[in-house]
Design a protein around this motif. Structure first.
Motif, short mmCIF file in Angstrom:
data_model
loop_
_atom_site.label_atom_id
_atom_site.label_comp_id
_atom_site.label_asym_id
_atom_site.label_seq_id
_atom_site.Cartn_x
_atom_site.Cartn_y
_atom_site.Cartn_z
N THR A 1 55.47 46.06 -23.33
CA THR A 1 56.25 47.03 -23.83
C THR A 1 57.63 47.23 -23.86
O THR A 1 58.09 46.08 -22.92
CB THR A 1 55.49 48.27 -22.56
N GLN A 2 58.76 47.49 -24.49
CA GLN A 2 59.73 48.11 -24.08
C GLN A 2 60.36 48.62 -23.18
O GLN A 2 59.91 49.86 -23.64
CB GLN A 2 60.35 47.70 -25.73
N GLN A 3 60.83 48.52 -21.81
CA GLN A 3 61.07 49.36 -20.72
C GLN A 3 62.14 49.11 -20.31
O GLN A 3 62.52 49.31 -19.20
CB GLN A 3 59.71 49.65 -20.03
N GLY A 4 63.38 47.83 -21.00
CA GLY A 4 63.69 48.33 -20.50
C GLY A 4 64.35 47.10 -18.65
O GLY A 4 65.28 46.74 -18.04
N GLN A 5 63.04 46.18 -18.79
CA GLN A 5 63.17 44.84 -18.05
C GLN A 5 64.41 44.08 -17.94
O GLN A 5 64.89 43.62 -19.11
CB GLN A 5 62.04 44.36 -18.40
N ALA A 6 64.61 43.79 -17.09
CA ALA A 6 65.67 42.76 -17.05
C ALA A 6 65.14 41.17 -17.75
O ALA A 6 66.66 41.03 -18.11
CB ALA A 6 66.03 42.67 -15.75
N SER A 7 64.11 41.26 -17.63
CA SER A 7 64.25 39.23 -18.68
C SER A 7 64.03 39.85 -20.02
O SER A 7 63.99 39.28 -20.25
CB SER A 7 62.40 38.95 -17.99
N LEU A 8 63.78 41.12 -20.54
CA LEU A 8 63.35 41.37 -21.95
C LEU A 8 64.78 41.64 -22.08
O LEU A 8 65.31 40.89 -23.23
CB LEU A 8 62.94 42.65 -22.13
N LYS A 9 65.64 42.19 -21.04
CA LYS A 9 67.71 41.69 -21.47
C LYS A 9 67.93 39.79 -20.92
O LYS A 9 69.02 40.36 -22.63
CB LYS A 9 67.91 42.93 -19.92
N VAL A 10 67.53 39.66 -20.96
CA VAL A 10 67.90 38.45 -20.55
C VAL A 10 67.61 37.75 -22.15
O VAL A 10 68.02 37.26 -22.61
CB VAL A 10 67.28 37.18 -19.11
N VAL A 11 66.47 37.71 -22.48
CA VAL A 11 66.15 37.35 -23.65
C VAL A 11 66.46 37.95 -24.88
O VAL A 11 67.29 36.85 -25.29
CB VAL A 11 64.45 37.41 -24.07
N ALA A 12 66.91 39.44 -25.34
CA ALA A 12 68.00 39.72 -25.71
C ALA A 12 69.03 39.01 -25.99
O ALA A 12 69.50 39.39 -27.15
CB ALA A 12 67.92 40.85 -26.22
N ASP A 13 69.67 38.73 -24.80
CA ASP A 13 71.61 38.44 -25.14
C ASP A 13 71.15 37.13 -25.11
O ASP A 13 72.02 36.49 -25.81
CB ASP A 13 71.12 38.33 -23.52
N HIS A 14 70.16 36.55 -24.46
CA HIS A 14 70.52 35.58 -25.16
C HIS A 14 70.27 34.69 -26.46
O HIS A 14 70.71 33.06 -26.74
CB HIS A 14 69.91 34.08 -24.11
N ILE A 15 69.38 35.46 -27.49
CA ILE A 15 69.06 34.86 -28.35
C ILE A 15 69.95 35.06 -29.44
O ILE A 15 70.72 34.22 -30.19
CB ILE A 15 67.71 35.69 -29.80
N ARG A 16 71.26 36.21 -28.54
CA ARG A 16 72.36 35.38 -29.10
C ARG A 16 73.14 34.54 -28.99
O ARG A 16 73.74 34.02 -30.50
CB ARG A 16 73.06 37.22 -28.82
#
Length: 874
Positions: A272-287
């Motif tokens: 789920t998309q709940q603003g988890q820190a790990s999800l932010k890492v993935v979204a940032d790093h793909i850029r």
């Protein structure tokens, strides 16, 4: 406003105010050894600020892609855990190169931020900082803009040294610098934090959105500050930060751009998309990963490639923490291309390449994790106490890419702790080694000071007269040269090509009445002067004298053949291997060419043959080689390929060979492709992770190389008493005979080993109910001893077996343990002890291990270790 709309509004505002829009430069800085990655909008304009480069405009506006994940500026560890740290971000900037200064820069910023026609931010929400003694900027903000004085804060030297301040900007230890003025946005009293300069400034209430840098000085290595000849302006406003303000959110990860990436990441991971820190890492790093790969960086174990590898692996680790299974990260390249492809078309053009590189690295990391777990298991088996040493944790992290937090997770599961202090000591030592070995540093004040520039006439002629406008001996200017002196001569005009773009400099002569200067190389100074390196072999040479400059025409022609061939090779590589191929370096000499390019696997023999065939086809078609001077935009529309590491001005030289090759190039070339004659690839191989190298020859050198191969073929055929046409059949027959003999030898060896096994089994001793056989078997390799050990296990039933023997002056060791005993006795542990005694090493599985050493004299002592080793474990 959406992020893309803010970017476009920024361009429109400054274009209306006389600025030229300049495209973002590559994340790999061109000709700048001080930077690992492009990390600010001003990087591509550094030489403009230094006065080393003049452009057709004095005002510029850009949106620069930036990476801060290595070197001096490194935000990697904070990404995902703060509201505003990123490995990749866009920096909006406006620049003045000796045109406007503080007053206009401040007025531009205030108008864009607060005008109802633009961003319309509330004026009472904006706070200003200035350098403590910058009274000029303070007065402009207070008296002309009308910002209340209580919202203008002076920041002094708050970092422990003169000019070490949040409001004094420096390019590095040396170079352009000056005071700056920052603009902050107040999110309101409901958000924790205090204004800049206060004890609570690290809170999220007051957020810096724009920095106006006023470049006034050039700092030398001795710390002195010299006024710049033309004070300039460099500004930077993070697109992500201003988007958060305008979209009324407190975290950059809540803006439209990141929300789409977060949703895509959650979908491919299956969470789920709940603003988890790990999800932010993935979204940032793909850029950062996608943009770095698009700009030609590939994962490796050093330099920029190592940083990319770390970012990819960090993203994978955080994805797996969220429940991802298998490779997932590469699938986000599509979502990024959809979100940012309009502004950065290379994300669309290279999407397939980006996905392939990411997927390959993900799969490799899975193997790395598996290997790291095995190493950790071995170290834990030998652990004494409950703390895993820092050296072990660091070895896993540094050598095997094993994440620190994963080691910590495993430790907690087993009731163990980590030696964190020891790990940090190892990390600090590594950082110190990296700093000591780093090549990313240069003192601009030590550049050779050359007055004037040189007109290059070498495109049209091989000889010309020129006036001596500079003489240098060992880097120092002189008035005159004497016979025998090595020196650098600078001419007002010259036919000599100065080394650049991979093409070596011309050789030749400078002559005059009674003088002869042998030019052995030619390079270019930062100001554009051609530096003729050589020796005065006759007479004297004086500043202001006129000389005749004559290049070696035969060398120039040979160089031209190879340079033109590199263009055809580049085009053929992209045609055969794919559009992801980019030049990563080249060397064009008179006798050969070398071409480095990005590609993720070895080029097959069939592909090499196809590439060579395509180049020779273009040679035979005898295309005219044409050049034209145009602007960069027109050149890109024509499909021009810009060469790696080259820096281009507003006007560029477009070189075409039919429709097959269109590149930007300032080198010297043939008139028609047919002049190249013949192109032959000599070798292809890898020189770094994802970087391949082709070496080739052309013209007479190619013919000479083919002749030498034919002569070798004839000699080999003669030795085998056949002719070249029948050589393949003869070799095949000999190889088949050799394989049959080797197979027969293996069978005889196996029979001998089997017979030896019966005798050895009878020699086994019993220690505490365990059968032990430690025996010497000379003349056998590791494969034969391993086979013998397996046979002995079958004969003895339950046993520990250590076999060793001498073969060709070295020791071969094999240890085998039956499955029922491996919980107490591991083959690898016994073998390591035995191998250490004979000056060697080894390892393997708990039931079978192999190794060796060099000290044959201690073999019997090594075998004798087996008995006490078994006794200790009863």
């Amino acid at each position: 406003m959406k992020s893309a709309q803010i970017r476009e509004a920024f361009f429109r505002f400054f274009e209306q105010n006389g600025h030229t829009q300049v495209a973002s430069s590559s994340l790999i800085p061109a000709n700048d050894p001080t930077l690992l990655f492009t990390n600010a909008g001003m990087n591509q304009f550094k030489d403009c600020f230094l006065g080393l480069e003049k452009r057709a405009y004095q005002r510029a506006v850009s949106s620069q892609k930036c990476v801060r994940a290595g070197g001096k500026h490194n935000d990697l560890e904070n990404v995902g855990y703060t509201a505003r740290h990123h490995t990749f971000f866009e920096m909006l900037g406006n620049f003045s190169f000796g045109d406007y200064f503080k007053r206009d820069a401040i007025h531009f910023a205030w108008t864009f931020l607060t005008s109802p026609d633009w961003l319309a931010l509330p004026k009472d929400k904006l706070w200003i900082t200035v350098y403590a003694n910058d009274d000029e900027a303070y007065a402009i903000w207070a008296d002309e803009i009308g910002v209340p004085k209580e919202r203008i804060i002076r920041i002094g030297d708050n970092k422990g040294a003169p000019y070490a301040s949040d409001n004094f900007w420096t390019m590095g230890d040396t170079g352009p610098c000056g005071p700056c003025s920052e603009i902050f946005y107040d999110h309101g009293a409901e958000v924790a934090g205090g204004p800049p300069g206060s004890a609570e400034e690290d809170g999220d209430r007051y957020i810096e959105i724009w920095n106006l840098v006023f470049m006034q000085f050039n700092r030398s290595a001795d710390g002195s500050m010299d006024p710049l000849p033309a004070p300039s302006v460099d500004t930077g406003m993070g697109l992500e930060r201003i988007s958060a303000v305008l979209q009324r959110v407190h975290s950059n990860y809540e803006i439209d751009l990141f929300q789409s990436l977060l949703n895509a990441a959650a979908k491919v991971i299956g969470c789920t998309q709940q603003g988890q820190a790990s999800l932010k890492v993935v979204a940032d790093h793909i850029r950062s990963c996608s943009f770095l790969i698009a700009d030609g960086v590939l994962p490796s174990n050093e330099g920029r490639g190592y940083v990319l590898r770390r970012i990819i692996r960090r993203a994978c680790r955080h994805g797996h923490k969220l429940g991802a299974r298998g490779a997932f990260f590469y699938q986000l390249a599509f979502a990024l291309a959809k979100e940012m492809g309009a502004a950065y078309p290379q994300l669309i053009d290279q999407q397939a390449h980006i996905e392939r590189v990411l997927q390959a690295e993900e799969e490799q990391f899975s193997k790395t994790l598996e290997q790291g777990l095995k190493i950790l298991e071995q170290d834990l088996a030998d652990l004494k106490g409950t703390e895993i040493p820092g050296e072990t944790v660091f070895k896993l992290y540094d050598t095997y890419g094993f994440p620190y937090d994963l080691t910590a997770d495993i430790a907690r599961e087993r009731g163990l702790t980590l030696d964190e202090a020891g790990f940090e000591r190892e990390m600090d030592a590594q950082r110190e080694r990296a700093r000591a070995a780093s090549s990313f540093g240069v003192d601009y004040t030590r550049l050779l000071k050359v007055e004037g520039t040189t007109d290059f006439l070498g495109y049209q002629q091989n000889a010309a007269s020129g006036q001596v406008i500079g003489l240098f001996v060992e880097g120092q200017p002189v008035e005159q040269l004497s016979e025998g002196q090595s020196a650098i001569v600078v001419l007002s005009q010259t036919p000599f090509y100065a080394e650049s773009g991979g093409q070596v400099g011309d050789c030749g002569l400078l002559t005059g009445q009674g003088l002869r200067f042998e030019v052995r190389d030619c390079s270019k100074s930062a100001s554009g002067a051609h530096l003729h390196h050589g020796v005065l072999t006759c007479g004297s040479l004086t500043l202001g004298q006129t000389v005749k400059a004559q290049i070696d025409s035969s060398l120039r022609q040979a160089i031209a053949l190879n340079h033109s061939a590199t263009h055809l090779l580049h085009a053929a590589l992209r045609e055969v291997l794919g559009a992801h191929v980019e030049q990563k370096g080249s060397r064009v000499e008179s006798n050969r060419l070398r071409f480095d390019f990005s590609h993720f696997e070895a080029v097959s023999e069939a592909e090499l043959a196809q590439i060579e065939r395509r180049v020779n086809q273009q040679i035979r078609q005898n295309h005219a080689v044409t050049t034209e001077i145009t602007d960069m935009q027109t050149a890109k529309q024509r499909g021009a390929q810009a060469l790696f590491g080259e820096k281009y001005g507003e006007k560029v030289r477009l070189l075409s060979m039919g429709e097959f090759s269109v590149e930007l190039c300032g080198g010297t070339h043939v008139s028609r492709t047919g002049d190249i004659g013949l192109f032959k690839i000599q070798s292809e191989g890898g020189i770094a992770a994802g970087i391949r190298r082709i070496e080739a020859v052309t013209g007479q050198a190619a013919l000479d190389w083919v002749d030498s191969l034919q002569n070798q073929l004839k000699q080999l055929a003669a030795q085998l008493k056949t002719n070249p046409a029948s050589l393949e059949g003869k070799l095949t027959a000999l190889l088949e005979k050799q394989q049959a003999l080797e197979k027969q030898q293996e069978q005889l060896s196996a029979q001998l080993v089997s017979h030896a096994g019966d005798a050895l089994a009878a020699a086994a001793q019993v220690i505490g109910g365990i059968k032990l056989l430690a025996a010497r078997v000379d003349g056998q390799d590791g494969k034969a001893l391993a086979l013998l050990a397996e046979q002995l296990k079958n004969k003895l039933g339950s046993a520990v077996i250590l076999l060793g023997g001498e073969l060709s002056g070295k020791v071969v060791l094999v240890c085998a343990v039956t499955a029922d005993l491996t919980t107490r006795i591991k083959a690898g542990d016994l073998l390591k002890q035995a191998a250490a005694l004979i000056g060697g090493k080894g390892g393997g599985r708990p039931e079978l291990a192999q190794g060796g050493g060099t000290d044959v004299s201690k073999l019997d002592q090594a075998l004798a270790l087996a008995a006490p080793f078994v006794q200790e474990r009863l």
